[in-house]
Design a protein around this motif. Structure first.
Motif, PDB file in Angstrom:
ATOM      1  N   GLU A  83      59.248  54.980  37.828  1.00  0.00           N
ATOM      2  CA  GLU A  83      58.760  54.428  36.705  1.00  0.00           C
ATOM      3  C   GLU A  83      59.815  54.213  35.721  1.00  0.00           C
ATOM      4  N   LEU A  86      61.706  51.266  36.825  1.00  0.00           N
ATOM      5  CA  LEU A  86      61.330  49.886  36.327  1.00  0.00           C
ATOM      6  C   LEU A  86      60.921  49.858  34.944  1.00  0.00           C
ATOM      7  N   HIS A  89      65.111  48.524  33.796  1.00  0.00           N
ATOM      8  CA  HIS A  89      65.850  48.120  34.462  1.00  0.00           C
ATOM      9  C   HIS A  89      66.986  47.130  33.522  1.00  0.00           C
ATOM     10  N   TRP A 172      65.217  44.585  44.746  1.00  0.00           N
ATOM     11  CA  TRP A 172      64.197  45.214  43.417  1.00  0.00           C
ATOM     12  C   TRP A 172      62.869  44.829  43.841  1.00  0.00           C
ATOM     13  N   ASN A 173      62.374  44.091  44.508  1.00  0.00           N
ATOM     14  CA  ASN A 173      60.797  43.736  44.607  1.00  0.00           C
ATOM     15  C   ASN A 173      60.407  44.948  45.580  1.00  0.00           C
ATOM     16  N   GLU A 176      59.485  47.494  42.792  1.00  0.00           N
ATOM     17  CA  GLU A 176      58.300  47.105  42.190  1.00  0.00           C
ATOM     18  C   GLU A 176      57.183  47.272  42.630  1.00  0.00           C
ATOM     19  N   LYS A 177      57.193  47.424  44.203  1.00  0.00           N
ATOM     20  CA  LYS A 177      55.959  47.381  45.054  1.00  0.00           C
ATOM     21  C   LYS A 177      55.667  48.954  45.618  1.00  0.00           C
TER      22      LYS A 177
END
Length: 179
Positions: A83, A86, A89, A172-173, A176-177
């Motif tokens: 967290e 995220l 960043h 980074w995707n 995020e997931k």
């Protein structure tokens, strides 16, 4: 403490080190981890477990070697660490119109203090170095590729830390997931 963890496996689905994510999920559930979910086909899992990183990591690595027959290093991040990544960043500093991919290189141990890496402007840019993460913007090149010079930029880091600090890089995707 019972909490959510992100587990990032290093070096799977390359050469003979193949594993299907459904099999990884079954493996981790059989080892006693709960709420297991895999993300993408490159060895990313979210799971619930009790204990500290230094007790969960060896359990994960043992379960994987027992099931798949080859050792796999695992880089772990607790939910609060994910967290924080995220929330804070550095990718917002990159021109939104630029054609680039976002990556984070995660380490299982803190990096030595004072690490400095030179970017290759317009190619591979080191956005920030944190104690256990390096944030990277990789720009699209004329050949259509993004990350082919990342290793060149990271070479001074590896010369300094050697192979003693396990690392793995993720788009980074994926971060995020994961939650």
């Amino acid at each position: 403490m019972n909490q959510i963890w992100g587990a990032f496996l290093r070096g799977i689905n390359l050469g003979n080190r193949r594993m299907k994510m459904a099999e990884l999920k079954d493996c981790l559930e059989a080892a006693g981890f709960a709420e297991v979910k895999t993300i993408a086909a490159s060895g990313n899992a979210r799971l619930r477990a009790s204990g500290a990183e230094d007790t969960i990591k060896p359990r994960l690595e043992k379960a994987i070697v027992d099931r798949f027959g080859f050792p796999v290093g695992v880089v772990l991040r607790a939910r609060d660490e994910l967290e924080a990544m995220l929330d804070d960043h550095p990718f917002g500093m990159v021109d939104r119109k630029a054609d680039f991919t976002r990556h984070v290189l995660m380490f299982d141990q803190p990096l030595p203090e004072g690490i400095v890496l030179d970017s290759l402007p317009g190619n591979t840019e080191i956005l920030r170095i944190d104690p256990r993460e390096i944030y990277i913007a990789a720009y699209r090149q004329p050949n259509g590729r993004y990350t082919e010079r990342v290793e060149e930029v990271l070479k001074p880091l590896y010369a300094r830390v050697g192979k003693s600090n396990l690392d793995t890089m993720r788009n980074w995707n994926t971060i995020e997931k994961i939650l």
